[in-house]
Enzyme design. Sequence first.
Site, PDB file in Angstrom:
ATOM      1  N   TYR A  70       0.819  -1.222   0.000  1.00  0.00           N
ATOM      2  CA  TYR A  70       0.000   0.000   0.000  1.00  0.00           C
ATOM      3  C   TYR A  70       0.851   1.269   0.000  1.00  0.00           C
ATOM      4  O   TYR A  70       0.658   2.152  -0.826  1.00  0.00           O
ATOM      5  CB  TYR A  70      -0.964   0.032   1.203  1.00  0.00           C
ATOM      6  CG  TYR A  70      -1.901   1.207   1.099  1.00  0.00           C
ATOM      7  CD1 TYR A  70      -3.120   1.095   0.435  1.00  0.00           C
ATOM      8  CD2 TYR A  70      -1.550   2.460   1.615  1.00  0.00           C
ATOM      9  CE1 TYR A  70      -3.963   2.191   0.293  1.00  0.00           C
ATOM     10  CE2 TYR A  70      -2.386   3.559   1.463  1.00  0.00           C
ATOM     11  CZ  TYR A  70      -3.590   3.425   0.807  1.00  0.00           C
ATOM     12  OH  TYR A  70      -4.412   4.506   0.654  1.00  0.00           O
ATOM     13  N   PHE A 122      -5.591  21.094 -24.551  1.00  0.00           N
ATOM     14  CA  PHE A 122      -6.330  19.891 -24.911  1.00  0.00           C
ATOM     15  C   PHE A 122      -7.703  19.967 -24.237  1.00  0.00           C
ATOM     16  O   PHE A 122      -7.860  20.684 -23.249  1.00  0.00           O
ATOM     17  CB  PHE A 122      -5.560  18.646 -24.458  1.00  0.00           C
ATOM     18  CG  PHE A 122      -6.307  17.379 -24.760  1.00  0.00           C
ATOM     19  CD1 PHE A 122      -6.508  16.981 -26.068  1.00  0.00           C
ATOM     20  CD2 PHE A 122      -6.850  16.616 -23.742  1.00  0.00           C
ATOM     21  CE1 PHE A 122      -7.234  15.837 -26.341  1.00  0.00           C
ATOM     22  CE2 PHE A 122      -7.577  15.470 -24.020  1.00  0.00           C
ATOM     23  CZ  PHE A 122      -7.769  15.082 -25.323  1.00  0.00           C
ATOM     24  N   ASP A 123      -8.717  19.244 -24.738  1.00  0.00           N
ATOM     25  CA  ASP A 123     -10.083  19.471 -24.214  1.00  0.00           C
ATOM     26  C   ASP A 123     -10.238  19.204 -22.722  1.00  0.00           C
ATOM     27  O   ASP A 123     -10.914  19.960 -22.037  1.00  0.00           O
ATOM     28  CB  ASP A 123     -11.204  18.816 -25.044  1.00  0.00           C
ATOM     29  CG  ASP A 123     -10.888  17.461 -25.599  1.00  0.00           C
ATOM     30  OD1 ASP A 123      -9.780  16.991 -25.337  1.00  0.00           O
ATOM     31  OD2 ASP A 123     -11.731  16.878 -26.296  1.00  0.00           O
ATOM     32  N   ASP A 211       2.381  20.423 -20.558  1.00  0.00           N
ATOM     33  CA  ASP A 211       1.481  19.280 -20.690  1.00  0.00           C
ATOM     34  C   ASP A 211       2.250  18.320 -21.590  1.00  0.00           C
ATOM     35  O   ASP A 211       2.293  18.468 -22.807  1.00  0.00           O
ATOM     36  CB  ASP A 211       0.151  19.715 -21.316  1.00  0.00           C
ATOM     37  CG  ASP A 211      -0.773  18.527 -21.564  1.00  0.00           C
ATOM     38  OD1 ASP A 211      -0.316  17.379 -21.451  1.00  0.00           O
ATOM     39  OD2 ASP A 211      -1.947  18.753 -21.899  1.00  0.00           O
ATOM     40  N   ALA A 213       2.275  15.064 -22.472  1.00  0.00           N
ATOM     41  CA  ALA A 213       1.764  13.743 -22.870  1.00  0.00           C
ATOM     42  C   ALA A 213       2.624  13.102 -23.972  1.00  0.00           C
ATOM     43  O   ALA A 213       2.838  11.901 -23.972  1.00  0.00           O
ATOM     44  CB  ALA A 213       0.314  13.864 -23.339  1.00  0.00           C
ATOM     45  N   LYS A 254       0.157   7.872 -23.354  1.00  0.00           N
ATOM     46  CA  LYS A 254       0.709   8.094 -24.696  1.00  0.00           C
ATOM     47  C   LYS A 254       2.176   7.654 -24.698  1.00  0.00           C
ATOM     48  O   LYS A 254       2.501   6.521 -25.023  1.00  0.00           O
ATOM     49  CB  LYS A 254       0.575   9.579 -25.078  1.00  0.00           C
ATOM     50  CG  LYS A 254      -0.844  10.012 -25.421  1.00  0.00           C
ATOM     51  CD  LYS A 254      -1.656  10.333 -24.218  1.00  0.00           C
ATOM     52  CE  LYS A 254      -2.979  10.984 -24.568  1.00  0.00           C
ATOM     53  NZ  LYS A 254      -3.841  11.094 -23.376  1.00  0.00           N
ATOM     54  N   HIS A 446     -19.874  15.825 -28.588  1.00  0.00           N
ATOM     55  CA  HIS A 446     -19.353  14.855 -29.570  1.00  0.00           C
ATOM     56  C   HIS A 446     -19.285  13.441 -28.996  1.00  0.00           C
ATOM     57  O   HIS A 446     -19.323  12.473 -29.729  1.00  0.00           O
ATOM     58  CB  HIS A 446     -17.992  15.299 -30.111  1.00  0.00           C
ATOM     59  CG  HIS A 446     -16.962  15.537 -29.061  1.00  0.00           C
ATOM     60  ND1 HIS A 446     -17.066  16.546 -28.121  1.00  0.00           N
ATOM     61  CD2 HIS A 446     -15.801  14.897 -28.782  1.00  0.00           C
ATOM     62  CE1 HIS A 446     -16.017  16.512 -27.324  1.00  0.00           C
ATOM     63  NE2 HIS A 446     -15.229  15.520 -27.699  1.00  0.00           N
TER      64      HIS A 446
HETATM   65  N1  F0G Z   1      -3.155  16.409 -22.576  1.00  0.00           N
HETATM   66  C1  F0G Z   1      -3.104  16.027 -23.857  1.00  0.00           C
HETATM   67  C2  F0G Z   1      -2.249  16.801 -24.811  1.00  0.00           C
HETATM   68  C3  F0G Z   1      -3.834  14.911 -24.299  1.00  0.00           C
HETATM   69  O1  F0G Z   1      -3.771  14.558 -25.582  1.00  0.00           O
HETATM   70  C4  F0G Z   1      -4.620  14.195 -23.364  1.00  0.00           C
HETATM   71  C5  F0G Z   1      -5.412  13.037 -23.785  1.00  0.00           C
HETATM   72  C6  F0G Z   1      -4.643  14.639 -22.031  1.00  0.00           C
HETATM   73  C7  F0G Z   1      -3.888  15.743 -21.672  1.00  0.00           C
HETATM   74  C8  F0G Z   1      -5.448  13.945 -20.976  1.00  0.00           C
HETATM   75  O2  F0G Z   1      -4.842  12.780 -20.592  1.00  0.00           O
HETATM   76  O3  F0G Z   1      -6.519  11.030 -21.182  1.00  0.00           O
HETATM   77  O4  F0G Z   1      -4.636  10.553 -19.599  1.00  0.00           O
HETATM   78  O5  F0G Z   1      -6.514  12.004 -18.897  1.00  0.00           O
HETATM   79  N2  F0G Z   1      -5.632  12.762 -24.991  1.00  0.00           N
HETATM   80  C9  F0G Z   1      -6.328  11.613 -25.530  1.00  0.00           C
HETATM   81  C10 F0G Z   1      -6.451  11.739 -27.017  1.00  0.00           C
HETATM   82  C11 F0G Z   1      -7.600  11.278 -24.852  1.00  0.00           C
HETATM   83  O6  F0G Z   1      -7.115  10.889 -27.662  1.00  0.00           O
HETATM   84  O7  F0G Z   1      -5.863  12.642 -27.600  1.00  0.00           O
HETATM   85  P1  F0G Z   1      -5.673  11.512 -20.042  1.00  0.00           P
END
Ligand code: F0G
Length: 456
Positions: A70, A122-123, A211, A213, A254, A446
């Site tokens: 844990y 990112f969204d 960010d 990723a 990613k 979407h």
């Molecule tokens: N930042 C970026 C640039 C991303 O592309 C994503 C996720 C996230 C943050 C959020 O990360 O999904 O681990 O919570 N992108 C995916 C996509 C969902 O299909 O581009 P997460």
Amino acid sequence: MPLMEPYRVKVVEPIPILTRADREAAMARAGYNPFNLRADEITIDLLSDSGTGALSAAQQAAGAIGDETYAGSASWFRFREVVDELTGYPHIFPVHQGRAAERILFNALLEPGQLCVSNTHFDTTRANVLLAGGKPVDLPCAAAADLDSDHPFKGDIDLDALRAALEGPESVGVVVMTITNNGGGGQPVSMANLTAVRDLCREHGVPFFLDAARFAENAWLVVQREPGWSDKTPAEVARAAFELADGAVASLKKDAIAHIGGFLALRDPELAAQCELVLIATEGFRTYGGLAGRDLEMLAQGLREVVDPRYLAARAAATRYLGDLIKAAGVSIVEPAGIHALYLNAGRLLTHLPPAQYPGHALATELYLAGGIRCAELGTLYLGEEDENGVLLKAAPYELVRLAIPRRVYTQSHLEYVAEVVGEIAKNPERVPGYRMVSAPKLLRHFNCRVEPIRA
Ligand code: F0G
């Protein structure tokens, strides 16, 4: 030497191949929304490169020694060592995925009404800024607006606009640079731009975060394209990028080539202490953050593998190859090809469809109907604004379709198949019908909306 993948296949999984009639029935049942399809209805899945990569044998083996203690798990210490070496940040917190790190960071950093300035949010990043009471502001560089130009770093932020925002009347709480810029065509950010952002943020006393990723893919494109960096390894470039910032949020679904995971990494000890409390309350204790020991092990191994120049070279070449085939078939992409995805210019292909009939969505749907390829649009269905009667008020600036390429999953012949399906559609684009909205929720429509084809 051709750029072949520096690995071979050890485990295989059959892919469903349906008839056109079966695909039509599946899409009708799904309300013509690819998010409603089932995996067993999809031949090639290009919906996301997130959590969809293929594990290596070494990752599987690492997972088997995962320590599920844990607190103070041995797997956590191995994970931390790798992230520390990669980033240099003293405070590292594991989280279950990127958006958890965003939520924790923005709630700690942003005062209500403060701006979060980015090359492009990112969204989920945008949503977490809003939920924390902040205001997201995107300032992509001017070159990003020309989809056809081959400017090498269209992911850069507009530095004059950033300076104006920092000197402007509204308070800026944080600057976030997304590397690579997923919302902006998967384009990379140059080290020169990151350095200038660091200088501006320092001058104005504003925290600067990445960010990260797709940190390794960004690093690879810097090695390839930016003067002065060609003799560096991707790991060295990534480390230099992390060193410029005050911290990073990262989805490890990613560029850690794993199925789940993320981190929040920071320099400031006070901010770290504040984030740690929220982490423990909402994600898990600081040595697991919502992940299993086996996940931490697979992430650590994936982070080592992803900076291998041979892997990155082959992945970049595969995406470029698909882009070249698609262009040869007469369909434009956002230039130049990035690494994690190609963005098709549906607006240019389906000139008979006005934005109100969702040309991006129409092309994405046709790719499924014609070939079982799943992908999603970045166009008016996602970004457009309509009144309560469904009349379009504002179209998206572009009608794009993202083909996201999972890591180590598809072979060259899969990519050739995708290009063939695109090419078949491009022979008679006027046959692709437009779509109209049937039902849509107010937020993030979407994911949940249902549409139907407009038959002549
Ligand atoms: N930042 C970026 C640039 C991303 O592309 C994503 C996720 C996230 C943050 C959020 O990360 O999904 O681990 O919570 N992108 C995916 C996509 C969902 O299909 O581009 P997460």
